[in-house]
Design a protein around this motif. Structure first.
Motif, PDB file in Angstrom:
ATOM      1  N   LEU A 679     -11.913   5.120  10.936  1.00 23.53           N
ATOM      2  CA  LEU A 679     -10.787   5.925  10.466  1.00 23.53           C
ATOM      3  C   LEU A 679     -10.853   6.008   8.946  1.00 23.53           C
ATOM      4  O   LEU A 679     -10.961   4.985   8.261  1.00 23.53           O
ATOM      5  N   ILE A 680     -10.795   7.229   8.427  1.00 23.64           N
ATOM      6  CA  ILE A 680     -10.857   7.473   6.996  1.00 23.64           C
ATOM      7  C   ILE A 680      -9.511   8.020   6.541  1.00 23.64           C
ATOM      8  O   ILE A 680      -9.104   9.114   6.949  1.00 23.64           O
ATOM      9  N   LEU A 681      -8.818   7.260   5.713  1.00 20.93           N
ATOM     10  CA  LEU A 681      -7.510   7.671   5.206  1.00 20.93           C
ATOM     11  C   LEU A 681      -7.677   8.213   3.789  1.00 20.93           C
ATOM     12  O   LEU A 681      -8.064   7.474   2.873  1.00 20.93           O
ATOM     13  N   CYS A 682      -7.418   9.496   3.612  1.00 22.79           N
ATOM     14  CA  CYS A 682      -7.532  10.111   2.283  1.00 22.79           C
ATOM     15  C   CYS A 682      -6.528  11.261   2.182  1.00 22.79           C
ATOM     16  O   CYS A 682      -6.909  12.398   1.896  1.00 22.79           O
ATOM     17  N   THR A 683      -5.283  10.951   2.446  1.00 25.83           N
ATOM     18  CA  THR A 683      -4.229  11.974   2.449  1.00 25.83           C
ATOM     19  C   THR A 683      -3.803  12.374   1.046  1.00 25.83           C
ATOM     20  O   THR A 683      -3.116  13.384   0.874  1.00 25.83           O
ATOM     21  N   ASP A 857       5.526   9.487   6.373  1.00 23.47           N
ATOM     22  CA  ASP A 857       4.943   9.133   7.672  1.00 23.47           C
ATOM     23  C   ASP A 857       3.643   8.355   7.502  1.00 23.47           C
ATOM     24  O   ASP A 857       3.352   7.428   8.266  1.00 23.47           O
ATOM     25  N   VAL A 858       2.842   8.745   6.500  1.00 22.65           N
ATOM     26  CA  VAL A 858       1.597   8.017   6.240  1.00 22.65           C
ATOM     27  C   VAL A 858       1.910   6.601   5.780  1.00 22.65           C
ATOM     28  O   VAL A 858       1.294   5.626   6.238  1.00 22.65           O
ATOM     29  N   LEU A 859       2.873   6.460   4.874  1.00 22.54           N
ATOM     30  CA  LEU A 859       3.243   5.134   4.378  1.00 22.54           C
ATOM     31  C   LEU A 859       3.778   4.254   5.506  1.00 22.54           C
ATOM     32  O   LEU A 859       3.429   3.071   5.612  1.00 22.54           O
ATOM     33  N   GLU A 860       4.599   4.836   6.363  1.00 19.47           N
ATOM     34  CA  GLU A 860       5.137   4.072   7.491  1.00 19.47           C
ATOM     35  C   GLU A 860       4.021   3.651   8.440  1.00 19.47           C
ATOM     36  O   GLU A 860       4.016   2.524   8.962  1.00 19.47           O
ATOM     37  N   SER A 861       3.042   4.552   8.664  1.00 20.46           N
ATOM     38  CA  SER A 861       1.915   4.214   9.537  1.00 20.46           C
ATOM     39  C   SER A 861       1.108   3.063   8.956  1.00 20.46           C
ATOM     40  O   SER A 861       0.683   2.157   9.685  1.00 20.46           O
ATOM     41  N   ILE A 862       0.885   3.079   7.652  1.00 19.20           N
ATOM     42  CA  ILE A 862       0.121   2.023   6.995  1.00 19.20           C
ATOM     43  C   ILE A 862       0.853   0.689   7.088  1.00 19.20           C
ATOM     44  O   ILE A 862       0.270  -0.344   7.430  1.00 19.20           O
ATOM     45  N   GLN A 863       2.140   0.708   6.808  1.00 16.25           N
ATOM     46  CA  GLN A 863       2.903  -0.537   6.786  1.00 16.25           C
ATOM     47  C   GLN A 863       3.083  -1.123   8.182  1.00 16.25           C
ATOM     48  O   GLN A 863       2.949  -2.340   8.378  1.00 16.25           O
ATOM     49  N   LYS A 864       3.371  -0.277   9.174  1.00 20.04           N
ATOM     50  CA  LYS A 864       3.586  -0.792  10.530  1.00 20.04           C
ATOM     51  C   LYS A 864       2.288  -1.274  11.169  1.00 20.04           C
ATOM     52  O   LYS A 864       2.329  -2.110  12.088  1.00 20.04           O
ATOM     53  N   SER A 865       1.161  -0.758  10.710  1.00 20.55           N
ATOM     54  CA  SER A 865      -0.115  -1.237  11.246  1.00 20.55           C
ATOM     55  C   SER A 865      -0.611  -2.468  10.499  1.00 20.55           C
ATOM     56  O   SER A 865      -1.717  -2.955  10.765  1.00 20.55           O
ATOM     57  N   LEU A 866       0.195  -2.949   9.550  1.00 14.87           N
ATOM     58  CA  LEU A 866      -0.079  -4.171   8.791  1.00 14.87           C
ATOM     59  C   LEU A 866      -1.328  -4.065   7.925  1.00 14.87           C
ATOM     60  O   LEU A 866      -2.010  -5.064   7.649  1.00 14.87           O
ATOM     61  N   ASP A 871       2.327  -0.339  -3.196  1.00 11.90           N
ATOM     62  CA  ASP A 871       2.629   0.971  -3.758  1.00 11.90           C
ATOM     63  C   ASP A 871       1.579   2.003  -3.344  1.00 11.90           C
ATOM     64  O   ASP A 871       1.875   3.174  -3.204  1.00 11.90           O
ATOM     65  N   ARG A 872       0.371   1.566  -3.138  1.00  7.74           N
ATOM     66  CA  ARG A 872      -0.728   2.377  -2.616  1.00  7.74           C
ATOM     67  C   ARG A 872      -1.469   1.548  -1.571  1.00  7.74           C
ATOM     68  O   ARG A 872      -1.274   0.332  -1.465  1.00  7.74           O
ATOM     69  N   LEU A 873      -2.329   2.210  -0.805  1.00  4.28           N
ATOM     70  CA  LEU A 873      -3.162   1.504   0.161  1.00  4.28           C
ATOM     71  C   LEU A 873      -4.211   0.693  -0.602  1.00  4.28           C
ATOM     72  O   LEU A 873      -4.973   1.237  -1.409  1.00  4.28           O
ATOM     73  N   VAL A 874      -4.275  -0.598  -0.365  1.00  3.19           N
ATOM     74  CA  VAL A 874      -5.173  -1.488  -1.097  1.00  3.19           C
ATOM     75  C   VAL A 874      -6.555  -1.463  -0.441  1.00  3.19           C
ATOM     76  O   VAL A 874      -6.685  -1.652   0.774  1.00  3.19           O
ATOM     77  N   ILE A 875      -7.570  -1.237  -1.269  1.00  4.14           N
ATOM     78  CA  ILE A 875      -8.950  -1.189  -0.769  1.00  4.14           C
ATOM     79  C   ILE A 875      -9.842  -2.054  -1.635  1.00  4.14           C
ATOM     80  O   ILE A 875      -9.486  -2.442  -2.748  1.00  4.14           O
ATOM     81  N   GLY A 890      -9.453   8.070  -2.485  1.00  6.76           N
ATOM     82  CA  GLY A 890      -8.649   9.078  -3.152  1.00  6.76           C
ATOM     83  C   GLY A 890      -7.394   8.495  -3.776  1.00  6.76           C
ATOM     84  O   GLY A 890      -7.180   7.271  -3.796  1.00  6.76           O
ATOM     85  N   PRO A 891      -6.515   9.358  -4.298  1.00  2.00           N
ATOM     86  CA  PRO A 891      -5.285   8.894  -4.977  1.00  2.00           C
ATOM     87  C   PRO A 891      -4.361   8.085  -4.092  1.00  2.00           C
ATOM     88  O   PRO A 891      -3.460   7.407  -4.601  1.00  2.00           O
ATOM     89  N   LEU A 892      -4.565   8.143  -2.785  1.00  4.33           N
ATOM     90  CA  LEU A 892      -3.750   7.333  -1.869  1.00  4.33           C
ATOM     91  C   LEU A 892      -3.932   5.845  -2.121  1.00  4.33           C
ATOM     92  O   LEU A 892      -3.051   5.040  -1.796  1.00  4.33           O
ATOM     93  N   THR A 893      -5.049   5.466  -2.708  1.00  3.92           N
ATOM     94  CA  THR A 893      -5.449   4.058  -2.744  1.00  3.92           C
ATOM     95  C   THR A 893      -5.342   3.453  -4.145  1.00  3.92           C
ATOM     96  O   THR A 893      -5.184   4.157  -5.138  1.00  3.92           O
ATOM     97  N   ARG A 894      -5.436   2.144  -4.165  1.00  2.00           N
ATOM     98  CA  ARG A 894      -5.596   1.387  -5.398  1.00  2.00           C
ATOM     99  C   ARG A 894      -6.520   0.211  -5.087  1.00  2.00           C
ATOM    100  O   ARG A 894      -6.624  -0.244  -3.937  1.00  2.00           O
ATOM    101  N   PHE A 895      -7.224  -0.270  -6.099  1.00  2.00           N
ATOM    102  CA  PHE A 895      -8.119  -1.400  -5.905  1.00  2.00           C
ATOM    103  C   PHE A 895      -7.322  -2.700  -5.815  1.00  2.00           C
ATOM    104  O   PHE A 895      -6.240  -2.836  -6.400  1.00  2.00           O
TER     105      PHE A 895
END
Length: 1131
Positions: A679-683, A857-866, A871-875, A890-895
């Motif tokens: 799964l590639i998340l880049c919204t 909805d994307v943020l809720e999906s990320i948080q509920k899937s643990l 503030d951003r998806l950590v990668i 992409g901008p969705l993420t942060r290191f």
């Protein structure tokens, strides 16, 4: 410089002296091969090695353990020279020689063999063995030449002479090599208990395709032993009992075209035949009703298929296992289908190339791919198939073949045109036959736009264009083949190329909203399985007035409707792309996501069958993008790029609302479950519907007036005149609504936000005819370290334009109330506040461009899937999240904080470059699966990747200014480190031709700012980034001497056109290689020099002559797009 493309073959052999010989495809050293052709046997004649290599069916190169080339061979599908027309060689061979079993389906011809003298005997056997392994359908390799001479000793051992049928004095050499002489024949027999130990040894050394256990035979289950040279090389178990596991898998597929794998009983068949013939007509019991009854009543079910429950062979016999198919059908003479289910996470092996893969939808939850083989396909194995030119008497059979297909009328019209006058219509039609029955048709048309295709697509990456005549290029007009005969499609294409004397077969795929798609192609997968997608080329925007007669032909510069281009040639048919069935789901049609998909689609040796894009509004290329306005653009993709991506992926239109990591699927609104392996998340980030947070409008606190991180929540009912603009679909909806409901009204248009998009939206409203007095631009307090404009010149120009247009600008206001805190269907008033009095505005339309955050909805999906988020998806630096199957970019993420680099994130870089790197990261993981290697965990350091490509922002600003800002990636910090730069500035705002270029300390272009009343050739200017100013006509020196007054005019001069050429970077690389070779001894060119100075800066007279010659060759090779340069006279 000649660059040969290598074809991948993996095969290892050992000679008598135990020296390792690696057999690889293609030619690694043309000069070496040409040097040996003078001493090779005269039977091959004079050889144009470059042309032969490019047009061959395949080539093999043998190298030793030191990677030195020791032998080379080339194989083609027709005899050497002009002894016989390539379309007539079968008749010629059968007439003059005893060769009844040699057909176009099972025969290839050796056109060249060269080897070092001490390697010839060993390598020729290795090459022939590998050739038979690579092309399993080939039974004979012949050497037929008009040059009569004695074979060299190495070839005499391999080839046997043909027996002549006639006494005529035919002067030619004709000999052959049979597969059985070189490669062991594969035999099948029933499994015996004594085979168990050998089978278990194979299981220990190979990966089985099923976890099923080895059992003894029964009435419904047969165990098969595969033998070669009296040794056990494989084991297969087949059964006509479809078990529960396979039944559950079959339920996920649409099997209507296969009648659900059910067998029609004899009585039903008789009733169906009578019904269709009109002898018996019972309105209450049709054939379809009988079939439905049979499929729904469990006691009457009888499957017309058997399944492979266990399949295992030694790796080098995978391709030859096609011989097993006929034996398996003999075990079940009353069944028509062989089915095989295969885990999606495993690499497809050679045996499956003979099967038809049943296509699936992205919502298919089956963990396996389904492959089938129909009994009629045995005609291909038994050589009962043929391809010939269509004749008048075929029309009725062809009409019946295509009667249920779209565009069948277009096909029949072209077929009639071919019958009537094939020369004038430039059409050729060929039919495929099996047992005298027409099972397919292919209509091709001479390609009249070859020069256009070469100019707009990277065809030169796959063929040596200069080696082909224009008449060797054709494109597919129509292609139809019965769906059970996928194995025949390869032979069909290969034969048409041979019979029609063609070399390149193109296929165009037009976007769905385009009306140019009038070809009848079914099944499309049969074409795409052997076609390689060709990437579009970046185009030069020519100053036609300045160039005059020196401009390229209008045939090259005139735009056509966008399409994706694919190419079929002989090499692609012999070595098709490897199928990757791994499910890869990309969420978000952002630049990052599209770049990731594009990189995967353009892999020439891999075909991804299960790429899916989940996007709220579908694919971005499904609508017209002609200057929608409102939002800035990165110019990452044009319509041709989007057409290529769309033609190779599945699109799921909907919004991701949850992620189930355990079951590996995402839930999409309005669609359902979409399963994934990766799964590639880049919204990206989206503007959000404003949340009113100020309670005391008249006296807000200081904290309330500062920009706050937006916590997105579901906005509920959104007023019909409130538009939050995030993509081209939102912009189209806003534009249509404004034209229909607002232009003739007197209400206010309110634009809220503080970024470049709000100013572009103001200009869009002004261009629609809305008076500036009706437009209110409300700017919230700016965020720290964020600048809307690149410099004060642009900022002042926009401010002046807004003032001239009477646009109301309100600074440092925060949205407080909307319709008195109620949200009816229509928004009528809004209230803003700051430390002074509140601002109350009547509202006719509200354009929201504020609060760019992760979608709720994307943020809720990320948080509920643990998944870890901050503030951003950590990668990590490798794009991985806390789940090894889920990647983010992409901008969705942060290191992660582990890197201590909070000032850097993907938002600071070019999104397209980030997507390409993500694709390469995943490909490295998939390569281990494809090659059956043990996956190694990448060694991860403590450094984040830093990308080099420019950040791009463009749009139309108030005042009618066309704006372009190109800059290097920079960190998000309040204080940026000072770096010395040199500015070159020409023109001004008042004259509408402001142009600013900033050079770094090394003289490289790092910033471009354009503000012009004239349209900008943006693709030209983007190529300037990173170039040294000396390559740009000594730009800095000219500027300091007062010779450079207008950069726009400067870059319209004809000498600039090569710099804008898409292959100019290749020229630079070649020049640097020449420079380094010239200066290796003196060490005058260092790595630092190469990064900061153009090639040629340190060269002597000889070196400059080399640079001049390389440049002249570049101009000659690209004369079609650079005709403004004359070719130097040859000495």
């Amino acid at each position: 410089m000649i660059i040969m493309k290598s074809e991948t073959l993996n095969c290892l052999a050992e000679d008598a002296s135990r020296q390792t010989i690696v057999v690889g495809g293609g030619s690694a050293d043309i000069e070496w091969i040409e040097s040996l052709t003078t001493s090779t046997s005269p039977i091959f004649g004079r050889v144009n090695v470059v042309q032969l290599e490019d047009k061959a069916s395949f080539a093999l190169t043998v190298v030793n353990e030191n990677q030195d080339i020791v032998a080379h061979a080339v194989f083609v599908d027709h005899p050497i020279g002009d002894l016989v027309d390539q379309a007539q060689w079968e008749q010629f061979l059968h007439k003059h020689f005893s060769s009844p079993q040699c057909t176009s389906l099972n025969t290839l011809f050796l056109h060249l063999f060269v080897a070092r003298e001490d390697f010839a005997t060993t390598t020729v056997h290795t090459i022939m063995r590998t050739a038979f392994h690579v092309v399993p359908e080939v039974e004979y390799i012949c050497l037929v030449s008009p040059n009569v001479a004695e074979l060299e000793p190495a070839l005499q051992v391999i080839f046997d002479p043909f027996q002549s049928r006639t006494d005529s004095a035919l002067q030619c050499l004709a000999c052959f090599c049979c597969r059985e002489k070189i490669y062991p024949q594969v035999h099948m027999r029933p499994f015996r208990a004594s085979d168990l130990n050998e089978v278990m040894d194979i299981i220990d050394g190979e990966t089985a395709s099923s976890s099923d256990s080895i059992e003894l035979e029964s009435e419904h289950c047969h165990a098969i032993t595969v033998e070669a040279d009296k040794a056990v090389v494989g084991f297969i178990k087949v059964s006509d009992v479809i078990d529960i596991y396979n039944l559950e898998i079959l339920d996920h597929f649409d099997l209507r075209q296969f009648k659900g794998f059910y067998k029609i009983q004899e009585k039903q068949a008789e009733a169906a035949a009578a019904y269709l013939s009109g002898e018996e007509q019972e309105p209450s019991s049709t054939l379809e009703e009988q079939r439905e009854t049979q499929m729904t009543e469990a006691p009457s079910k009888k499957y017309n298929a058997f399944c492979i429950r266990f399949f295992l062979t030694k790796k080098r016999f995978n391709l030859r296992s096609v011989d097993c198919i006929q034996y398996m059908f003999q075990l079940f003479p009353d069944l028509d289908y062989c089915i095989f289910t295969f885990d999606l996470s495993c690499a497809e092996f050679g045996f499956l190339q003979n099967f038809l893969r049943v296509p699936t939808e992205p919502t298919n939850l089956s963990p396996c791919a389904l492959y089938i083989f129909h009994r009629s396909g045995l005609g291909f194995v038994d050589m009962r198939v043929g391809v010939r030119k269509a004749v008048d008497s075929d029309r009725a059979a062809v009409s019946d073949l295509v009667k249920d297909l779209n565009c069948n009328k277009s096909l029949l019209q072209d077929l009639d045109s071919f019958y009537n006058d094939p020369v004038s219509v430039m059409l050729q039609a060929y039919v495929a036959q099996m047992d005298s029955q027409i099972v397919g048709i292919l209509i091709v048309k001479d390609e009249q736009d070859v020069d256009y295709l070469r100019a707009h697509y990277n065809i030169d990456n796959y063929i040596q264009f200069s080696q082909y005549r224009s008449e060797e290029h054709v494109h597919i007009r129509h292609f139809v083949l019965k769906p059970f005969l996928g194995l025949l499609s390869k032979h069909f294409f290969k034969e048409v190329l041979r019979l029609a004397h063609k070399s390149c077969l193109y296929y165009r795929t037009y976007p769905r909203h385009c009306s140019h798609q009038d070809s009848c192609v079914d099944p499309l997968d049969f074409v795409l399985n052997y076609a390689v997608p060709i990437s579009p080329r970046k185009q030069i925007i020519y100053p036609l007035e300045e160039l005059g007669n020196d401009a390229p032909s209008i045939r090259l510069t005139e735009e056509q409707a966008p399409f994706a281009l694919s190419l079929i040639r002989r090499k692609f048919l012999v070595q098709p792309r490897r199928n990757i069935n791994t499910r890869i789901v990309v969420v978000g049609a952002s630049d990052t996501g599209l770049s990731f998909l594009e990189t995967l689609c353009l892999r020439p040796k891999l075909k991804f069958n299960n790429l899916a894009l989940v996007s709220t509004h579908g694919f971005p290329g499904d609508c017209d993008h002609n200057d929608m306005g409102f939002l800035s653009t990165s110019h990452a993709y044009n319509s041709k790029d989007l057409a290529l991506i769309h033609s190779n992926i599945n699109v799921v239109k909907g919004k991701m609302v949850s992620i189930n990591r355990k079951s590996k699927y995402v839930l999409v609104s309005g669609v359902g479950k979409v399963p994934y392996n990766y799964l590639i998340l880049c919204t990206g980030l989206q503007y959000s519907v404003p949340n009113v947070t100020v309670e005391n409008v008249s006296n807000p606190s200081n904290d309330q007036l500062q920009p706050q991180p937006t916590e997105q929540t579901n906005p509920g009912v959104v007023p019909s005149n409130l538009f939050t603009l995030n993509n081209v679909h939102d912009c189209m909806a806003a534009r249509h609504w404004l034209c229909a409901n607002f232009l003739d009204q007197k209400d206010n248009a309110i634009i809220y936000g503080d970024n470049i998009d709000v100013y572009i939206s103001v200009e869009t409203l002004l261009s629609l005819g809305i008076p500036g007095a009706r437009i209110h631009l409300v700017l919230p307090p700016p965020e720290p370290a964020v600048c809307t404009f690149p410099n004060s010149v642009v900022e002042n120009a926009v401010a002046a334009a807004l003032k001239v247009a009477n646009v109301h600008v309100h600074r440092d206001f925060v949205l407080a109330q909307m319709n008195s805190d109620e949200h009816p269907d229509r928004l009528t008033s809004v209230t803003f506040t700051k430390d002074s009095e509140p601002l109350h505005l009547q509202c006719g339309v509200f354009l929201n461009l504020s609060g760019k955050e992760i979608d709720c909805d994307v943020l809720e999906s990320i948080q509920k899937s643990l998944l870890l988020s901050d503030d951003r998806l950590v990668i990590r630096a490798t794009f991985l999240t806390t789940d090894s199957s889920i990647y983010g970019a992409g901008p969705l993420t942060r290191f992660s904080h582990w890197y201590h680099s909070d000032e850097w994130s993907h938002a600071n870089f070019n999104s397209k470059e980030v997507g390409q790197d993500l694709a390469e990261t995943l490909l490295s993981k998939l390569d281990a699966i494809v090659e059956n290697l043990e996956e190694e965990s990448p060694v991860e350091g403590r450094l984040i990747p830093i990308y080099k490509q420019a950040k791009i922002q463009a749009g139309k600003l108030p005042g009618g200014f066309n704006f372009l800002h190109v800059t290097k990636p920079s960190p998000t910090t309040a204080r940026r480190p000072f770096t010395p730069t040199t500015q070159i500035v020409t023109g001004g705002v008042k004259t509408g031709n402001y142009f600013c270029i900033e050079l770094d300390c090394n003289g490289l272009v790092e910033t471009i700012i354009c503000l012009s009343l004239e349209p900008l050739p943006i693709s030209n200017y983007l190529t300037l980034y990173g170039k040294h100013e000396k390559l740009l006509g000594q730009m800095l020196r000219r500027y300091r001497q007062g010779l450079l007054q207008d950069l726009y005019s400067f870059f319209r001069q004809r000498w600039c056109m090569p710099i804008f050429h898409d292959r100019y970077s290749d020229l630079e690389k070649e020049l640097w290689e020449k420079v380094r070779l010239k200066d290796t001894g003196s060490q005058r060119v260092t790595e630092e020099d190469s990064d900061s100075s153009p090639p040629g800066s340190f060269l002597d007279a000889e070196g400059r002559a080399t640079v001049r010659n390389v440049t002249q060759r570049f101009l000659a090779n690209n004369k079609d797009l650079l005709p403004m340069f004359s070719e130097p006279e040859q000495p």
